[in-house]
Design an enzyme around this catalytic site. Structure first.
Site, PDB file in Angstrom:
ATOM      1  N   MET A 209      14.745  -6.027   0.592  1.00  0.00           N
ATOM      2  CA  MET A 209      13.418  -5.406   0.517  1.00  0.00           C
ATOM      3  C   MET A 209      13.446  -4.251  -0.475  1.00  0.00           C
ATOM      4  O   MET A 209      14.462  -3.580  -0.659  1.00  0.00           O
ATOM      5  CB  MET A 209      12.997  -4.890   1.899  1.00  0.00           C
ATOM      6  N   GLY A 210      12.308  -4.022  -1.134  1.00  0.00           N
ATOM      7  CA  GLY A 210      12.150  -2.851  -1.978  1.00  0.00           C
ATOM      8  C   GLY A 210      12.742  -2.962  -3.365  1.00  0.00           C
ATOM      9  O   GLY A 210      12.850  -1.952  -4.066  1.00  0.00           O
ATOM     10  N   GLU A 211      13.123  -4.177  -3.789  1.00  0.00           N
ATOM     11  CA  GLU A 211      13.765  -4.331  -5.097  1.00  0.00           C
ATOM     12  C   GLU A 211      12.941  -5.148  -6.087  1.00  0.00           C
ATOM     13  O   GLU A 211      13.420  -5.454  -7.173  1.00  0.00           O
ATOM     14  CB  GLU A 211      15.128  -5.003  -4.930  1.00  0.00           C
TER      15      GLU A 211
ATOM     16  N   PRO B 160      -0.027  -8.321 -10.122  1.00  0.00           N
ATOM     17  CA  PRO B 160       0.833  -8.784 -11.222  1.00  0.00           C
ATOM     18  C   PRO B 160       1.279  -7.679 -12.158  1.00  0.00           C
ATOM     19  O   PRO B 160       1.970  -7.948 -13.148  1.00  0.00           O
ATOM     20  CB  PRO B 160      -0.098  -9.752 -11.969  1.00  0.00           C
TER      21      PRO B 160
ATOM     22  N   ARG C 168       7.685 -13.252   0.449  1.00  0.00           N
ATOM     23  CA  ARG C 168       6.917 -12.051   0.782  1.00  0.00           C
ATOM     24  C   ARG C 168       7.383 -11.406   2.075  1.00  0.00           C
ATOM     25  O   ARG C 168       7.445 -10.181   2.175  1.00  0.00           O
ATOM     26  CB  ARG C 168       5.425 -12.437   0.898  1.00  0.00           C
TER      27      ARG C 168
ATOM     28  N   GLU D   2       0.817  -1.201   0.000  1.00  0.00           N
ATOM     29  CA  GLU D   2       0.000   0.000   0.000  1.00  0.00           C
ATOM     30  C   GLU D   2       0.860   1.264   0.000  1.00  0.00           C
ATOM     31  O   GLU D   2       0.494   2.270  -0.617  1.00  0.00           O
ATOM     32  CB  GLU D   2      -0.934  -0.005   1.220  1.00  0.00           C
TER      33      GLU D   2
END
Length: 420
Positions: free
Chosen positions: A307-309, A334, A268, A59
């Site tokens: 994270m974040g890639e 997706p 995840r 989000e």
């Protein structure tokens, strides 16, 4: 009456909630930080900020383009973003640095919510997707703070659950000032569970408005060169417990046909990185870990334990399996894969993004598989016939291109409510 009964139940459950928070903090120390904020003890960060609530990482990333536009349009109103999770908090800091203040959202108890509002005094509240808390919405309505549900989605399953609570007046969709729904079906469900029809608009999903920056493209090209330009590479993104087994089974099958193939595996949740690494080792597959800086050139599995890639990592692959779909989690977005013109592979459980997957299926941009065996067969088909793989990816990209523009519509609506 219904809200007071809800609040009483929440008060009674609070000791259990705190115990669970303590348990989570043993594995994720971030849950121990800024604990007082969850009780509404926050410091203000500028006069009359725009409050944006985003549950967690997905989000936050979805909200980021809108937030940047609001920062430019309303420089007199700073942005305060709240999240539920430490990973969401980390992502706010990664994306915005010091430009946006982060706070943890208070527990939805009347005195905690009112304490938060008294200290922050927001000019408006923008809630991303579906996180509607009864006392939060009620307190904002009492203070005449506009509440907007942005990029809103409501699955058939969730709507059925909410319908059972309607006699109690919960959840308070009727008190929202504007619901910007992702699709017509979402809008109809919101109205069915109490929202005012005049306050519901179909704006589309802002997740279609994916923009791949030059930095991400350059990083993806560099990693692809490191991996090997001609290797068959696929990515399993946002996998959950119970999914890595079928994914690794499919990759083992693919290696029998294409020995040089590489799987980029992206769990995840960061607390599962170690568990997934052990699963890879138990399968006898050679592994490189991104966080350790391992060279993936000779590996069979590249564990993306950072994270974040994810957006960048999609750019290294030729096909993408989306996690949360082999189990009844409801699937994950997706469209970042589609933005790179990748064909999408998915399990059967996609109710979180039903309208997106329906369009992808209609246009031939997604292939649904039910287990590791079907996943392996589809991957072998794609890598045996690269032109078919490319064509499916182009169809996925066309779906995304045809649905862009939701961000502009959402932004204009949010601005109108802030000005009003």
């Amino acid at each position: 009456m219904g809200r007071w009964l809800y609040s009483l139940c929440l008060y009674l459950a609070l000791p259990g909630v705190l115990a669970f928070l303590g348990y989570r903090s043993l594995r994720e120390p971030g849950y121990r930080s800024n604990l007082r904020q969850r009780f509404g003890h926050v410091r203000p960060d500028g006069a009359q900020p725009i409050w944006v609530h985003a549950v967690s990482v997905g989000e936050v990333l979805a909200a980021a383009p809108m937030v940047r536009r609001l920062m430019a349009r309303f420089p007199e109103h700073p942005i305060v973003m709240t999240t539920m999770t430490p990973t969401g908090a980390d992502r706010v800091r990664d994306v915005f640095g010091d430009e946006v203040a982060h706070r943890y959202v208070p527990y939805d108890l009347p005195h905690m919510v009112n304490r938060f509002l008294t200290r922050v005094q927001p000019v408006a509240l923008v809630i991303m997707e579906t996180e509607v808390w009864p006392n939060m919405v009620h307190a904002c309505a009492q203070r005449r703070i506009p509440v907007i549900l942005a990029n809103a989605r409501l699955s058939e399953k969730s709507a059925g659950g909410y319908a059972r609570l309607m006699p109690l007046g919960l959840p308070p969709f009727h008190k929202l000032d504007w619901i910007a729904a992702q699709a017509k079906a979402d809008a109809e469900r919101f109205v069915a569970v109490g929202a005012e029809p005049a306050k519901v608009t179909v704006t589309g999903s802002i997740k279609y408005d994916v923009s791949i920056g030059d930095q991400a493209r350059a990083a993806a090209a560099g990693l692809r060169e490191l991996v090997g330009e001609e290797r068959p590479v696929w990515i399993a993104a946002s996998t959950h417990e119970g999914e890595e087994g079928p994914v690794l089974e499919a990759h083992s099958r693919l290696l029998e046909r294409h020995p040089e193939a590489l799987l980029i595996l992206v769990p995840r949740h960061p607390e599962r990185f170690g568990t997934v690494a052990r699963l890879i080792g138990d399968r006898g597959l050679t592994m490189a870990r991104r966080a350790a800086g391992d060279d993936p050139a000779e590996a069979q599995v590249y564990l993306a334990d950072t994270m974040g890639e994810l957006l960048m990592l999609f750019g290294c692959a030729r096909a993408a399996f989306m996690g949360g779909s082999f189990i009844a989690r409801g699937g994950h977005n997706p469209l970042e894969a589609a933005a790179w013109s990748l064909p999408v592979l998915s399990g059967p459980h996609v109710f979180n993004f039903a309208s997106v997957y329906k369009q992808l299926s209609t246009e031939g941009g997604v292939a649904f598989v039910h287990d590791g065996d079907e996943l392996a067969r589809q991957l072998i088909h794609f890598f045996d016939e690269p032109r078919l793989c490319t064509a499916a990816g182009e169809r996925a990209r066309a779906v995304m291109d045809a649905n862009q523009g939701a961000l502009d519509r959402l932004y204009e609506g949010v601005c109108w409510h802030i000005r009003g």
